[in-house]
Design an enzyme around this catalytic site. Structure first.
Site, PDB file in Angstrom:
ATOM      1  N   SER A 149       0.869  -1.191   0.000  1.00  0.00           N
ATOM      2  CA  SER A 149       0.000   0.000   0.000  1.00  0.00           C
ATOM      3  C   SER A 149       0.895   1.227   0.000  1.00  0.00           C
ATOM      4  O   SER A 149       2.022   1.162   0.516  1.00  0.00           O
ATOM      5  CB  SER A 149      -0.859   0.009   1.270  1.00  0.00           C
ATOM      6  OG  SER A 149      -1.503   1.255   1.417  1.00  0.00           O
ATOM      7  N   TYR A 162      -1.061  -0.726  10.551  1.00  0.00           N
ATOM      8  CA  TYR A 162      -1.336  -1.371   9.257  1.00  0.00           C
ATOM      9  C   TYR A 162      -0.271  -0.922   8.253  1.00  0.00           C
ATOM     10  O   TYR A 162       0.308  -1.734   7.527  1.00  0.00           O
ATOM     11  CB  TYR A 162      -2.739  -0.972   8.791  1.00  0.00           C
ATOM     12  CG  TYR A 162      -3.018  -1.150   7.322  1.00  0.00           C
ATOM     13  CD1 TYR A 162      -3.407  -2.387   6.807  1.00  0.00           C
ATOM     14  CD2 TYR A 162      -2.904  -0.077   6.431  1.00  0.00           C
ATOM     15  CE1 TYR A 162      -3.672  -2.540   5.457  1.00  0.00           C
ATOM     16  CE2 TYR A 162      -3.165  -0.226   5.081  1.00  0.00           C
ATOM     17  CZ  TYR A 162      -3.545  -1.457   4.592  1.00  0.00           C
ATOM     18  OH  TYR A 162      -3.796  -1.605   3.244  1.00  0.00           O
TER      19      TYR A 162
HETATM   20  P1  NAP Z   1     -11.792  -5.978  -0.089  1.00  0.00           P
HETATM   21  O1  NAP Z   1     -12.472  -5.458  -1.289  1.00  0.00           O
HETATM   22  O2  NAP Z   1     -12.403  -5.729   1.249  1.00  0.00           O
HETATM   23  O3  NAP Z   1     -11.615  -7.547  -0.293  1.00  0.00           O
HETATM   24  C1  NAP Z   1     -11.051  -8.315   0.693  1.00  0.00           C
HETATM   25  C2  NAP Z   1     -11.043  -9.777   0.252  1.00  0.00           C
HETATM   26  O4  NAP Z   1     -10.235 -10.483   1.180  1.00  0.00           O
HETATM   27  C3  NAP Z   1     -12.396 -10.456   0.276  1.00  0.00           C
HETATM   28  O5  NAP Z   1     -12.453 -11.377  -0.794  1.00  0.00           O
HETATM   29  C4  NAP Z   1     -12.403 -11.191   1.624  1.00  0.00           C
HETATM   30  O6  NAP Z   1     -13.315 -12.290   1.541  1.00  0.00           O
HETATM   31  C5  NAP Z   1     -10.936 -11.585   1.726  1.00  0.00           C
HETATM   32  N1  NAP Z   1     -10.354 -11.735   3.063  1.00  0.00           N
HETATM   33  C6  NAP Z   1     -10.428 -10.870   4.090  1.00  0.00           C
HETATM   34  N2  NAP Z   1      -9.702 -11.331   5.141  1.00  0.00           N
HETATM   35  C7  NAP Z   1      -9.146 -12.508   4.737  1.00  0.00           C
HETATM   36  C8  NAP Z   1      -8.297 -13.472   5.354  1.00  0.00           C
HETATM   37  N3  NAP Z   1      -7.865 -13.315   6.620  1.00  0.00           N
HETATM   38  N4  NAP Z   1      -7.924 -14.555   4.648  1.00  0.00           N
HETATM   39  C9  NAP Z   1      -8.346 -14.737   3.391  1.00  0.00           C
HETATM   40  N5  NAP Z   1      -9.152 -13.867   2.750  1.00  0.00           N
HETATM   41  C10 NAP Z   1      -9.549 -12.765   3.414  1.00  0.00           C
HETATM   42  O7  NAP Z   1     -10.278  -5.447   0.041  1.00  0.00           O
HETATM   43  P2  NAP Z   1      -9.333  -4.739  -1.034  1.00  0.00           P
HETATM   44  O8  NAP Z   1      -9.493  -3.282  -0.913  1.00  0.00           O
HETATM   45  O9  NAP Z   1      -9.463  -5.396  -2.344  1.00  0.00           O
HETATM   46  O10 NAP Z   1      -7.896  -5.066  -0.406  1.00  0.00           O
HETATM   47  C11 NAP Z   1      -7.031  -6.040  -0.956  1.00  0.00           C
HETATM   48  C12 NAP Z   1      -5.592  -5.694  -0.632  1.00  0.00           C
HETATM   49  O11 NAP Z   1      -5.292  -4.399  -1.157  1.00  0.00           O
HETATM   50  C13 NAP Z   1      -5.230  -5.652   0.848  1.00  0.00           C
HETATM   51  O12 NAP Z   1      -3.955  -6.213   1.022  1.00  0.00           O
HETATM   52  C14 NAP Z   1      -5.177  -4.168   1.152  1.00  0.00           C
HETATM   53  O13 NAP Z   1      -4.310  -3.868   2.222  1.00  0.00           O
HETATM   54  C15 NAP Z   1      -4.628  -3.640  -0.158  1.00  0.00           C
HETATM   55  N6  NAP Z   1      -4.862  -2.217  -0.378  1.00  0.00           N
HETATM   56  C16 NAP Z   1      -6.132  -1.748  -0.591  1.00  0.00           C
HETATM   57  C17 NAP Z   1      -6.304  -0.385  -0.802  1.00  0.00           C
HETATM   58  C18 NAP Z   1      -7.666   0.220  -1.059  1.00  0.00           C
HETATM   59  O14 NAP Z   1      -7.763   1.459  -1.114  1.00  0.00           O
HETATM   60  N7  NAP Z   1      -8.694  -0.556  -1.226  1.00  0.00           N
HETATM   61  C19 NAP Z   1      -5.208   0.486  -0.788  1.00  0.00           C
HETATM   62  C20 NAP Z   1      -3.942  -0.041  -0.566  1.00  0.00           C
HETATM   63  C21 NAP Z   1      -3.781  -1.396  -0.366  1.00  0.00           C
HETATM   64  P3  NAP Z   1     -13.929 -13.033   2.866  1.00  0.00           P
HETATM   65  O15 NAP Z   1     -14.668 -12.004   3.638  1.00  0.00           O
HETATM   66  O16 NAP Z   1     -14.785 -14.141   2.314  1.00  0.00           O
HETATM   67  O17 NAP Z   1     -12.724 -13.569   3.605  1.00  0.00           O
END
Ligand code: NAP
Length: 257
Positions: A149, A162
């Site tokens: 991130s 985080y």
């Molecule tokens: P998201 O839309 O909330 O999706 C999260 C996914 O992870 C869901 O499929 C969830 O499904 C699964 N999940 C959650 N906890 C888990 C666990 N302990 N083990 C296995 N699966 C798990 O999140 P996102 O925004 O795509 O984030 C994905 C990555 O991008 C993360 O590493 C986050 O730190 C990074 N990121 C995101 C942003 C942003 O702005 N969105 C920015 C920087 C970095 P279930 O509920 O079925 O487990």
């Protein structure tokens, strides 16, 4: 041209790709992109229902999918993810380590030990343990991508610890690139702000959303497809001379030189 209109090639024909935490958001978009480019994709998350629904969506687009439950901090589920992948497809070419938790908005000095453990466990340690299990099956020319991130470069007050775990992934990328060379490349994507369930503050408040958009040079939030395109590039042979690098995909938000 919008990212979703980009011409999609077939760079992953015959390849097998595991993407963790891939039933929605960035992980699902990465699985879709790799699958549309020809990979057999192994998707997973904590809840069977989410796995089934996501697998159906991908199959409807003609993608070869194996859907499994895997909470990344569950040792048995991690092992089963690797074992079932190898049983079905015989090898692993790409691992995208995408799972993360952000359980606290407390300042670091007020964060409970159990919360620090959870952050380390899910955001860093589980990625390492998954790769330990995957390593014997990784092919020559294989590729690992961590999802960090921009918070890893500049941890924000509301998500400081985080951010520190995301900083750790930048170091882990360098360390494992050395350890896994020359057969496996290890890279990292550092997303900016992407409206997903994880970043629901961007979706819920127009004021925050607008100010985040304004803080980028490109005057928009990122899309899950933007993150998928960058990840697919790093995982593909187009990046065959790139290892140990982090690609910031954040519309120009200040991160590093
Ligand atoms: P998201 O839309 O909330 O999706 C999260 C996914 O992870 C869901 O499929 C969830 O499904 C699964 N999940 C959650 N906890 C888990 C666990 N302990 N083990 C296995 N699966 C798990 O999140 P996102 O925004 O795509 O984030 C994905 C990555 O991008 C993360 O590493 C986050 O730190 C990074 N990121 C995101 C942003 C942003 O702005 N969105 C920015 C920087 C970095 P279930 O509920 O079925 O487990």
């Amino acid at each position: 041209m919008a990212a979703s209109d980009a011409k999609i090639g077939r760079r992953f024909e015959g390849k097998v790709a595991i993407v963790t935490a891939s039933t929605q958001g960035i992980g699902l978009a990465i699985a879709e992109r790799l699958g549309l480019e020809g990979a057999a994709v192994v998707i997973s998350s904590r809840k069977q229902k989410n796995v089934d629904e996501a697998a159906e969506k991908l199959r409807a687009k003609g993608i070869e999918v194996l859907g499994l439950v895997c909470h990344v901090s569950n040792e048995q589920q991690r092992k089963s993810l690797i074992d079932k992948t190898v049983q079905k497809y015989g090898k692993i070419d790409v691992v995208v380590s995408n799972a993360a938790a952000n359980p606290s908005v407390d300042p670091i000095l007020e964060t409970q030990g159990s919360v620090l453990d959870k952050l380390w466990e899910i955001n860093v340690k589980a990625s390492i343990l998954l790769l330990q299990d995957a390593a014997p099956h990784l092919q020559k020319g294989s590729s690992i991508v961590f999802i960090s991130s921009i918070a890893g470069y500049q941890p924000q007050a509301s998500m400081a610890m985080y951010g520190v775990t995301k900083t750790a992934l930048l170091g882990l990328t360098k360390a494992l690139a050395t350890e896994m060379a020359p057969n496996t490349r290890v890279n990292c994507v550092a997303p900016g702000f992407v409206p997903t369930h994880f970043a629901d503050f961007l979706v819920k408040s127009d004021t925050i959303r607008n100010s985040m958009e304004e803080s980028t040079l490109l005057k928009r939030l990122g899309t899950t497809e933007d993150m998928a395109a960058a990840t697919a590039f790093l995982a593909s042979d187009d990046a065959s001379y790139i290892t140990g690098e982090t690609l910031v995909v954040a519309g120009g938000i200040p991160s590093r030189l």
